[in-house]
Design a protein around this motif. Structure first.
Motif, PDB file in Angstrom:
ATOM      1  N   LYS A 215       0.827  -1.214   0.000  1.00 46.77           N
ATOM      2  CA  LYS A 215       0.000   0.000   0.000  1.00 46.77           C
ATOM      3  C   LYS A 215       0.858   1.260   0.000  1.00 46.77           C
ATOM      4  CE  LYS A 215      -2.115   1.023   3.836  1.00 46.77           C
ATOM      5  NZ  LYS A 215      -3.066   1.032   4.982  1.00 46.77           N
ATOM      6  N   LEU A 216       1.969   1.233   0.720  1.00 48.04           N
ATOM      7  CA  LEU A 216       2.827   2.407   0.858  1.00 48.04           C
ATOM      8  C   LEU A 216       3.517   2.816  -0.444  1.00 48.04           C
ATOM      9  CD1 LEU A 216       4.360   1.578   4.346  1.00 48.04           C
ATOM     10  CD2 LEU A 216       3.086   3.666   3.786  1.00 48.04           C
ATOM     11  N   ILE A 217       3.613   1.902  -1.409  1.00 44.83           N
ATOM     12  CA  ILE A 217       4.211   2.277  -2.694  1.00 44.83           C
ATOM     13  C   ILE A 217       3.148   2.387  -3.789  1.00 44.83           C
ATOM     14  CG2 ILE A 217       6.480   1.333  -2.139  1.00 44.83           C
ATOM     15  CD1 ILE A 217       5.807  -1.011  -4.022  1.00 44.83           C
ATOM     16  N   GLY A 218       1.903   2.583  -3.378  1.00 45.36           N
ATOM     17  CA  GLY A 218       0.844   2.839  -4.341  1.00 45.36           C
ATOM     18  C   GLY A 218       0.054   1.640  -4.795  1.00 45.36           C
ATOM     19  N   GLY A 219       0.262   0.497  -4.142  1.00 47.20           N
ATOM     20  CA  GLY A 219      -0.482  -0.698  -4.496  1.00 47.20           C
ATOM     21  C   GLY A 219      -1.794  -0.780  -3.741  1.00 47.20           C
ATOM     22  N   PRO A 220      -2.521  -1.868  -3.920  1.00 49.36           N
ATOM     23  CA  PRO A 220      -3.809  -2.020  -3.247  1.00 49.36           C
ATOM     24  C   PRO A 220      -3.653  -2.311  -1.760  1.00 49.36           C
ATOM     25  CG  PRO A 220      -3.245  -4.036  -4.388  1.00 49.36           C
ATOM     26  CD  PRO A 220      -2.188  -3.034  -4.761  1.00 49.36           C
ATOM     27  N   SER A 221      -4.732  -2.097  -1.034  1.00 47.41           N
ATOM     28  CA  SER A 221      -4.801  -2.513   0.362  1.00 47.41           C
ATOM     29  C   SER A 221      -5.871  -3.589   0.453  1.00 47.41           C
ATOM     30  CB  SER A 221      -5.165  -1.328   1.262  1.00 47.41           C
ATOM     31  OG  SER A 221      -5.174  -1.718   2.622  1.00 47.41           O
ATOM     32  N   TRP A 222      -5.879  -4.307   1.556  1.00 49.20           N
ATOM     33  CA  TRP A 222      -6.901  -5.342   1.748  1.00 49.20           C
ATOM     34  C   TRP A 222      -7.056  -5.622   3.236  1.00 49.20           C
ATOM     35  CZ3 TRP A 222      -2.255  -6.037  -0.817  1.00 49.20           C
ATOM     36  CH2 TRP A 222      -1.282  -6.819  -0.155  1.00 49.20           C
ATOM     37  N   PRO A 223      -8.243  -6.056   3.641  1.00 44.25           N
ATOM     38  CA  PRO A 223      -8.446  -6.424   5.047  1.00 44.25           C
ATOM     39  C   PRO A 223      -7.692  -7.716   5.342  1.00 44.25           C
ATOM     40  CG  PRO A 223     -10.381  -6.991   3.763  1.00 44.25           C
ATOM     41  CD  PRO A 223      -9.473  -6.234   2.838  1.00 44.25           C
ATOM     42  N   VAL A 224      -6.907  -7.730   6.392  1.00 40.44           N
ATOM     43  CA  VAL A 224      -6.111  -8.911   6.747  1.00 40.44           C
ATOM     44  C   VAL A 224      -6.783  -9.657   7.889  1.00 40.44           C
ATOM     45  CG1 VAL A 224      -3.873  -9.781   7.525  1.00 40.44           C
ATOM     46  CG2 VAL A 224      -3.976  -7.785   6.010  1.00 40.44           C
ATOM     47  N   PRO A 225      -7.365 -10.822   7.634  1.00 37.52           N
ATOM     48  CA  PRO A 225      -7.889 -11.642   8.728  1.00 37.52           C
ATOM     49  C   PRO A 225      -6.740 -12.077   9.639  1.00 37.52           C
ATOM     50  CG  PRO A 225      -8.762 -12.366   6.611  1.00 37.52           C
ATOM     51  CD  PRO A 225      -7.628 -11.430   6.315  1.00 37.52           C
ATOM     52  N   LEU A 226      -6.927 -11.959  10.937  1.00 30.54           N
ATOM     53  CA  LEU A 226      -5.857 -12.214  11.899  1.00 30.54           C
ATOM     54  C   LEU A 226      -6.253 -13.311  12.883  1.00 30.54           C
ATOM     55  CD1 LEU A 226      -5.016  -8.462  12.606  1.00 30.54           C
ATOM     56  CD2 LEU A 226      -3.711 -10.037  11.149  1.00 30.54           C
ATOM     57  N   GLY A 227      -5.281 -13.736  13.658  1.00 30.05           N
ATOM     58  CA  GLY A 227      -5.502 -14.800  14.634  1.00 30.05           C
ATOM     59  C   GLY A 227      -4.557 -15.970  14.443  1.00 30.05           C
ATOM     60  N   ARG A 228      -3.542 -15.789  13.568  1.00 29.17           N
ATOM     61  CA  ARG A 228      -2.556 -16.852  13.356  1.00 29.17           C
ATOM     62  C   ARG A 228      -1.687 -17.020  14.599  1.00 29.17           C
ATOM     63  NH1 ARG A 228      -2.999 -13.385   9.463  1.00 29.17           N
ATOM     64  NH2 ARG A 228      -3.458 -13.981   7.301  1.00 29.17           N
ATOM     65  N   LYS A 229      -1.244 -18.235  14.820  1.00 33.28           N
ATOM     66  CA  LYS A 229      -0.222 -18.498  15.818  1.00 33.28           C
ATOM     67  C   LYS A 229       1.091 -18.801  15.085  1.00 33.28           C
ATOM     68  CE  LYS A 229      -2.710 -18.155  19.586  1.00 33.28           C
ATOM     69  NZ  LYS A 229      -3.932 -17.623  18.976  1.00 33.28           N
ATOM     70  N   ASP A 230       2.189 -18.666  15.806  1.00 34.08           N
ATOM     71  CA  ASP A 230       3.509 -18.915  15.228  1.00 34.08           C
ATOM     72  C   ASP A 230       3.881 -20.387  15.312  1.00 34.08           C
ATOM     73  OD1 ASP A 230       4.019 -16.185  14.690  1.00 34.08           O
ATOM     74  OD2 ASP A 230       4.576 -15.863  16.791  1.00 34.08           O
ATOM     75  N   GLY A 231       4.470 -20.895  14.242  1.00 35.72           N
ATOM     76  CA  GLY A 231       4.947 -22.266  14.240  1.00 35.72           C
ATOM     77  C   GLY A 231       6.249 -22.407  15.004  1.00 35.72           C
ATOM     78  N   ARG A 232       6.550 -23.628  15.392  1.00 35.89           N
ATOM     79  CA  ARG A 232       7.756 -23.902  16.169  1.00 35.89           C
ATOM     80  C   ARG A 232       8.774 -24.724  15.389  1.00 35.89           C
ATOM     81  NH1 ARG A 232       7.755 -23.505  21.525  1.00 35.89           N
ATOM     82  NH2 ARG A 232       8.936 -25.447  21.732  1.00 35.89           N
ATOM     83  N   ILE A 233       8.479 -24.986  14.113  1.00 37.25           N
ATOM     84  CA  ILE A 233       9.369 -25.810  13.288  1.00 37.25           C
ATOM     85  C   ILE A 233       9.758 -25.026  12.032  1.00 37.25           C
ATOM     86  CG2 ILE A 233       9.574 -27.937  11.947  1.00 37.25           C
ATOM     87  CD1 ILE A 233       7.482 -29.171  13.812  1.00 37.25           C
ATOM     88  N   SER A 234      11.044 -25.075  11.684  1.00 35.83           N
ATOM     89  CA  SER A 234      11.533 -24.402  10.482  1.00 35.83           C
ATOM     90  C   SER A 234      12.686 -25.219   9.904  1.00 35.83           C
ATOM     91  CB  SER A 234      12.008 -22.981  10.821  1.00 35.83           C
ATOM     92  OG  SER A 234      12.406 -22.298   9.655  1.00 35.83           O
ATOM     93  N   ARG A 235      12.479 -25.775   8.725  1.00 37.32           N
ATOM     94  CA  ARG A 235      13.471 -26.664   8.121  1.00 37.32           C
ATOM     95  C   ARG A 235      13.805 -26.213   6.700  1.00 37.32           C
ATOM     96  NH1 ARG A 235       9.843 -31.501  10.175  1.00 37.32           N
ATOM     97  NH2 ARG A 235      10.707 -31.836  12.257  1.00 37.32           N
ATOM     98  N   ALA A 236      15.081 -26.062   6.428  1.00 40.89           N
ATOM     99  CA  ALA A 236      15.537 -25.568   5.125  1.00 40.89           C
ATOM    100  C   ALA A 236      15.082 -26.463   3.979  1.00 40.89           C
ATOM    101  CB  ALA A 236      17.064 -25.447   5.125  1.00 40.89           C
ATOM    102  N   ASN A 237      15.115 -27.778   4.179  1.00 39.19           N
ATOM    103  CA  ASN A 237      14.770 -28.689   3.085  1.00 39.19           C
ATOM    104  C   ASN A 237      13.305 -28.563   2.678  1.00 39.19           C
ATOM    105  OD1 ASN A 237      13.721 -29.895   5.372  1.00 39.19           O
ATOM    106  ND2 ASN A 237      14.525 -31.939   4.931  1.00 39.19           N
ATOM    107  N   GLU A 238      12.460 -28.082   3.575  1.00 37.70           N
ATOM    108  CA  GLU A 238      11.057 -27.918   3.233  1.00 37.70           C
ATOM    109  C   GLU A 238      10.840 -26.710   2.320  1.00 37.70           C
ATOM    110  OE1 GLU A 238       8.822 -27.910   6.876  1.00 37.70           O
ATOM    111  OE2 GLU A 238       9.053 -30.079   7.147  1.00 37.70           O
ATOM    112  N   SER A 239      11.744 -25.744   2.369  1.00 41.29           N
ATOM    113  CA  SER A 239      11.669 -24.605   1.450  1.00 41.29           C
ATOM    114  C   SER A 239      11.920 -25.070   0.027  1.00 41.29           C
ATOM    115  CB  SER A 239      12.691 -23.532   1.843  1.00 41.29           C
ATOM    116  OG  SER A 239      12.374 -22.980   3.102  1.00 41.29           O
ATOM    117  N   LEU A 240      12.940 -25.875  -0.149  1.00 40.57           N
ATOM    118  CA  LEU A 240      13.259 -26.402  -1.480  1.00 40.57           C
ATOM    119  C   LEU A 240      12.116 -27.240  -2.031  1.00 40.57           C
ATOM    120  CD1 LEU A 240      16.997 -27.405  -0.928  1.00 40.57           C
ATOM    121  CD2 LEU A 240      16.157 -25.621  -2.461  1.00 40.57           C
TER     122      LEU A 240
END
Length: 327
Positions: A133-158
C-alpha cells in the motif's frame, strides 16, 4: 485395501483441519487485546519503506515464502539453531530474502503496546499488506488470529517454493497444493511488477539454453535478451541485479502483464504463463493501465486467500516473544 482407504481419509482430515483453522481468522481479531495494532504496524513499516522503497517487494516476497512452507506461521523468520538442522531462512531460495529488520522493529513496537498478544505470523501478513500500500499498491483487510509455528526446516523450502524455472503445469500443480487456482497463480505472479532479481536466477535463459552452446531462450524477445546480457555477462554472475519489471520496478501497476505479452518476462516461470489458456487470458486482459483497478481488486483477494494457507490458530502454535526464536 484397508491401507488404501485410510490414506485419502487421513489427507481429508488434514485439509479439513486447515480449512477450519483458516475460518477461525477474523478481521479485527485484536480489537480488544491490541486495539492500536494496525496503526502501530503501518507507522513502523512506513518508517522503513519511506526511506527504502525496495523493501516493499522484499517484504511481500517474504510473506509469500512464509506461506508456501508450512503455511503462514512465521517459520521463515526463525534463525537456525543447529548447523545440522538449518532453518528455512538459510535455504537456498531464502538466502536473498531481505527485510527481517523491519519485522523485528514492528514486533518490538507492538510488544511495547501489547505484550505477548500478537503473533509474528500476523505481523508479517500486516507488514506485507502495508508495504504494498505504501508504494501505491492495493490494500486489503487482513484476517488475523494466526499463531507462530515452532518448526523451520531448510529442506522444506526447497520442496515447497516454486523455482523460477518451473513450467506452467508445474506451477499450477504447486499452487493447487496450497488450495490456490491458476488464476491466483497469474494474479500473485503480478507481484513481480515490483522488485529485483539476481542474474543467477535467469542467466540460464541467456546463455547455453537447454545445453545448446551460445543459445538463448527463443521465447524471449531478442532485444530483451541483448539488454540482459549487458547487465549479466558470463560466466554465471551472482551479484548483478536487474528490475523484474524494467522501468517500473517500484511502481505497483499492470506493466508486468504488458511486458509478458511482449515476451519480456524475466523468469521462465513468468514466460510460461503465456502457455495456459486461463493465465494467458488474464495477461491479455491486463496489458494496459485501464485494467489496473481490476488487477488491484484481484490481487487483494488472492493475497487474502494466500494468507490463509495452513495457518495455526491453536496448539501447537505459540506467540513468539522474539520473531527469530521459538519460545
Amino acid at each position: 485395501m484397508k491401507t488404501k482407504s485410510v490414506v485419502p481419509s487421513f489427507l481429508s482430515v488434514i485439509i479439513l483441519l486447515q480449512l477450519a483453522n483458516a475460518q477461525n481468522l477474523s478481521v479485527g481479531y485484536y480489537s480488544k487485546s491490541c486495539p492500536n495494532l494496525e496503526s502501530i504496524v503501518e507507522k513502523t513499516t512506513a518508517r522503513f519503506v519511506s526511506s527504502a522503497k525496495s523493501l516493499a517487494p522484499a517484504l511481500l516476497r517474504m510473506h509469500f515464502h512464509d506461506c508456501f512452507v508450512r503455511g503462514c506461521d512465521g517459520s521463515v523468520l526463525i534463525n537456525t539453531r543447529s548447523k545440522n538442522d538449518p532453518a528455512e531462512k538459510d535455504s537456498l531460495p531464502n538466502q536473498s530474502l531481505r527485510g527481517f529488520k523491519v519485522i523485528d522493529a514492528v514486533k518490538s513496537d507492538v510488544e511495547k503496546a501489547c505484550r505477548n498478544k500478537v503473533s509474528c505470523a500476523d505481523i508479517l501478513a500486516l507488514v506485507a499488506r502495508d508495504a504494498v500500500k505504501l508504494i501505491g499498491g492495493p490494500s486489503w483487510p487482513v484476517p488475523l488470529g494466526r499463531k507462530d509455528g515452532r518448526i523451520s526446516r531448510a529442506n522444506e523450502s526447497l520442496a515447497n517454493l516454486p523455482p523460477p524455472f518451473f513450467n506452467v503445469t508445474q506451477l499450477i500443480a504447486s499452487f493447487a497444493s496450497k488450495n490456490l487456482t491458476a488464476k491466483d497463480l497469474v494474479i500473485l505472479s503480478g507481484g513481480h511488477t515490483i522488485g529485483i532479481s539476481h542474474c543467477s536466477s535467469f542467466s540460464s535463459r541467456l546463455y547455453n539454453f537447454n545445453g545448446q552452446v551460445n543459445s538463448s531462450d527463443p521465447s524471449m524477445d531478442p532485444k530483451y535478451v541483448a539488454a540482459l546480457k549487458k547487465k549479466c555477462p558470463p560466466p554465471g554472475n551472482t551479484t548483478n541485479i536487474v528490475d523484474m519489471d524494467p522501468g517500473s520496478g517500484l511502481d505497483f501497476d499492470t506493466n508486468y502483464y504488458k511486458i509478458l505479452a511482449q515476451r519480456r518476462g524475466l523468469f521462465q516461470s513468468d514466460a510460461t504463463l503465456l502457455q495456459n489458456s486461463v493465465t494467458n487470458a488474464y495477461i491479455q486482459q491486463h496489458v494496459n493501465a485501464a485494467a489496473e483497478s481490476s488487477f488491484f481488486k484481484d490481487f487483494a483477494d488472492s493475497m487474502v486467500k494466500m494468507g490463509k494457507i495452513g495457518v495455526l490458530t491453536g496448539p501447537p502454535g505459540e506467540i513468539r516473544k522474539i520473531c527469530s526464536k521459538i519460545n
